[in-house]
Design a protein around this motif. Structure first.
Motif, short mmCIF file in Angstrom:
data_model
loop_
_atom_site.label_atom_id
_atom_site.label_comp_id
_atom_site.label_asym_id
_atom_site.label_seq_id
_atom_site.Cartn_x
_atom_site.Cartn_y
_atom_site.Cartn_z
N THR A 192 0.86 -1.18 0.00
CA THR A 192 0.00 0.00 0.00
C THR A 192 0.90 1.23 0.00
O THR A 192 2.06 1.18 0.41
CB THR A 192 -0.92 0.03 1.23
N LEU A 193 0.36 2.35 -0.43
CA LEU A 193 1.14 3.59 -0.36
C LEU A 193 1.42 3.97 1.09
O LEU A 193 2.48 4.53 1.38
CB LEU A 193 0.42 4.71 -1.10
N ASP A 194 0.50 3.65 2.00
CA ASP A 194 0.75 3.91 3.42
C ASP A 194 1.97 3.14 3.92
O ASP A 194 2.84 3.69 4.59
CB ASP A 194 -0.47 3.56 4.27
N VAL A 195 2.07 1.86 3.59
CA VAL A 195 3.21 1.04 4.01
C VAL A 195 4.49 1.51 3.31
O VAL A 195 5.55 1.62 3.93
CB VAL A 195 2.94 -0.46 3.76
N LEU A 196 4.39 1.80 2.03
CA LEU A 196 5.55 2.29 1.29
C LEU A 196 6.08 3.57 1.93
O LEU A 196 7.30 3.73 2.11
CB LEU A 196 5.18 2.54 -0.17
N ALA A 197 5.20 4.49 2.29
CA ALA A 197 5.62 5.76 2.90
C ALA A 197 6.32 5.55 4.24
O ALA A 197 7.17 6.36 4.63
CB ALA A 197 4.42 6.69 3.07
N GLU A 198 5.99 4.47 4.94
CA GLU A 198 6.62 4.18 6.23
C GLU A 198 8.01 3.55 6.08
O GLU A 198 8.74 3.46 7.06
CB GLU A 198 5.73 3.26 7.06
N SER A 199 8.35 3.11 4.88
CA SER A 199 9.62 2.41 4.70
C SER A 199 10.56 3.12 3.72
O SER A 199 11.40 2.49 3.10
CB SER A 199 9.33 0.98 4.21
N LEU A 200 10.40 4.43 3.60
CA LEU A 200 11.22 5.19 2.66
C LEU A 200 12.63 5.40 3.20
O LEU A 200 12.84 5.50 4.41
CB LEU A 200 10.56 6.54 2.38
N PRO A 201 13.61 5.54 2.29
CA PRO A 201 15.00 5.77 2.71
C PRO A 201 15.25 7.27 2.99
O PRO A 201 14.34 8.09 2.87
CB PRO A 201 15.79 5.33 1.48
N ALA B 73 -5.45 0.23 -11.77
CA ALA B 73 -5.33 -0.05 -10.35
C ALA B 73 -5.19 1.23 -9.50
O ALA B 73 -4.89 1.16 -8.31
CB ALA B 73 -4.15 -0.98 -10.08
N GLU B 74 -5.42 2.38 -10.11
CA GLU B 74 -5.28 3.65 -9.38
C GLU B 74 -6.19 3.71 -8.15
O GLU B 74 -5.76 4.16 -7.08
CB GLU B 74 -5.57 4.83 -10.32
N LEU B 75 -7.44 3.27 -8.29
CA LEU B 75 -8.35 3.33 -7.15
C LEU B 75 -7.90 2.40 -6.03
O LEU B 75 -7.97 2.76 -4.85
CB LEU B 75 -9.79 3.02 -7.57
N LYS B 76 -7.41 1.22 -6.39
CA LYS B 76 -6.87 0.32 -5.36
C LYS B 76 -5.71 1.00 -4.62
O LYS B 76 -5.62 0.93 -3.41
CB LYS B 76 -6.36 -0.98 -6.00
N ALA B 77 -4.84 1.66 -5.37
CA ALA B 77 -3.71 2.35 -4.75
C ALA B 77 -4.19 3.46 -3.81
O ALA B 77 -3.67 3.62 -2.70
CB ALA B 77 -2.78 2.91 -5.82
N LEU B 78 -5.19 4.22 -4.25
CA LEU B 78 -5.72 5.30 -3.40
C LEU B 78 -6.35 4.75 -2.13
O LEU B 78 -6.21 5.35 -1.06
CB LEU B 78 -6.73 6.12 -4.18
N LYS B 79 -7.03 3.62 -2.23
CA LYS B 79 -7.66 3.03 -1.04
C LYS B 79 -6.62 2.53 -0.04
O LYS B 79 -6.93 2.36 1.14
CB LYS B 79 -8.63 1.93 -1.44
N GLY B 80 -5.40 2.30 -0.50
CA GLY B 80 -4.32 1.89 0.40
C GLY B 80 -3.44 3.06 0.82
O GLY B 80 -2.30 2.88 1.23
N ALA B 81 -3.97 4.29 0.69
CA ALA B 81 -3.17 5.48 0.96
C ALA B 81 -3.87 6.46 1.90
O ALA B 81 -3.65 7.66 1.81
CB ALA B 81 -2.85 6.18 -0.36
N LYS B 82 -4.70 5.97 2.80
CA LYS B 82 -5.50 6.87 3.64
C LYS B 82 -4.63 7.83 4.45
O LYS B 82 -4.88 9.03 4.49
CB LYS B 82 -6.41 6.06 4.55
N LYS B 83 -3.56 7.33 5.09
CA LYS B 83 -2.66 8.21 5.86
C LYS B 83 -1.78 9.03 4.94
O LYS B 83 -1.56 10.21 5.18
CB LYS B 83 -1.80 7.37 6.81
N PHE B 84 -1.26 8.40 3.90
CA PHE B 84 -0.36 9.08 2.96
C PHE B 84 -1.04 10.29 2.33
O PHE B 84 -0.42 11.34 2.14
CB PHE B 84 0.09 8.09 1.88
N GLY C 176 15.53 9.08 5.42
CA GLY C 176 14.78 9.78 6.47
C GLY C 176 13.50 10.43 5.96
O GLY C 176 12.91 11.25 6.64
N TRP C 177 13.07 10.06 4.77
CA TRP C 177 11.85 10.62 4.19
C TRP C 177 10.63 10.10 4.93
O TRP C 177 10.62 8.98 5.44
CB TRP C 177 11.71 10.25 2.72
N ALA C 178 9.58 10.90 4.93
CA ALA C 178 8.31 10.51 5.54
C ALA C 178 7.17 10.92 4.61
O ALA C 178 7.38 11.71 3.68
CB ALA C 178 8.14 11.20 6.90
N ALA C 179 6.00 10.41 4.86
CA ALA C 179 4.84 10.70 4.01
C ALA C 179 4.60 12.20 3.87
O ALA C 179 4.27 12.68 2.79
CB ALA C 179 3.59 10.02 4.57
#
Length: 189
Positions: A99-108, A126-137, A110-113
């Motif tokens: 998910t984009l939320d998980v990806l944002a938590e594991s960035l190199p 799959a854009e809508l699927k990606a957006l649904k996995g990005a609530k915090k991001f 020192g980057w953050a969402a």
């Protein structure tokens, strides 16, 4: 546009390797320039070898002959035949999804969402699927630019109304829509 932190996602290994080489060249160029100027690098890019979706899992990717048309959704071959005058053959392969939320938590680096304000997606349905996995991001995002299918090029893909409903629920309003071809448009929220 002044982007200084860029994250790119590519699920296909061969294409990812090309992308990673370009990212390395990009980062090397900015690192060398910063070193020459006696400054800290102001721009970085990062590539990830996976697909984005609404959940963490391994799923099927339908790899088409034109790799840029590969999708998490099964192609409707008749639509591809009509549009590109060729039968679209595809292979199925397993890919890791995040998910984009998980990806944002594991960035190199020192980057953050909250380091990001713009999201551009072209993930073949799959854009809508990606957006649904990005609530915090999406909390830090000011603009979303994505491709939407005007005709059903893939099975069970969302339509413009699905995006409008979801993005309105997240507090976004559509500001622009323009056709990018006979069966696709780009929408900006």
């Amino acid at each position: 546009l002044g982007f200084n932190k860029v994250v790119m996602v590519e699920p296909l290994e061969k294409e990812y390797n090309v992308l990673q080489e370009r990212v390395n060249n990009y980062n090397g160029m900015f690192d060398s320039l910063a070193d020459f100027l006696g400054e800290k690098p102001s721009s970085k890019a990062y590539a990830v070898n996976c697909a984005v979706s609404d959940q963490l899992d391994t799923t099927i990717l339908y790899r088409t002959k034109m790799s840029s048309l590969s999708s998490l959704f099964k192609p409707i071959t008749s639509d591809f035949s009509n549009q590109w005058n060729e039968e679209t053959a595809y292979d199925q392969m397993s890919v890791e999804c995040v998910t984009l939320d998980v990806l944002a938590e594991s960035l190199p680096y020192g980057w953050a969402a909250n380091d990001f304000s713009y999201l551009r997606m072209n993930v073949q349905g799959a854009e809508l699927k990606a957006l649904k996995g990005a609530k915090k991001f999406l909390d830090s995002i000011h603009m979303i630019d994505f491709e939407v299918n005007l005709t059903a090029r893939y099975e069970n893909i969302p339509d413009k109304a699905d995006f409008r409903t979801t993005l309105q629920d997240y507090g976004f309003t559509k500001v622009l829509s323009y056709h990018a071809g006979p069966s696709i448009a780009n929408e900006i929220y």
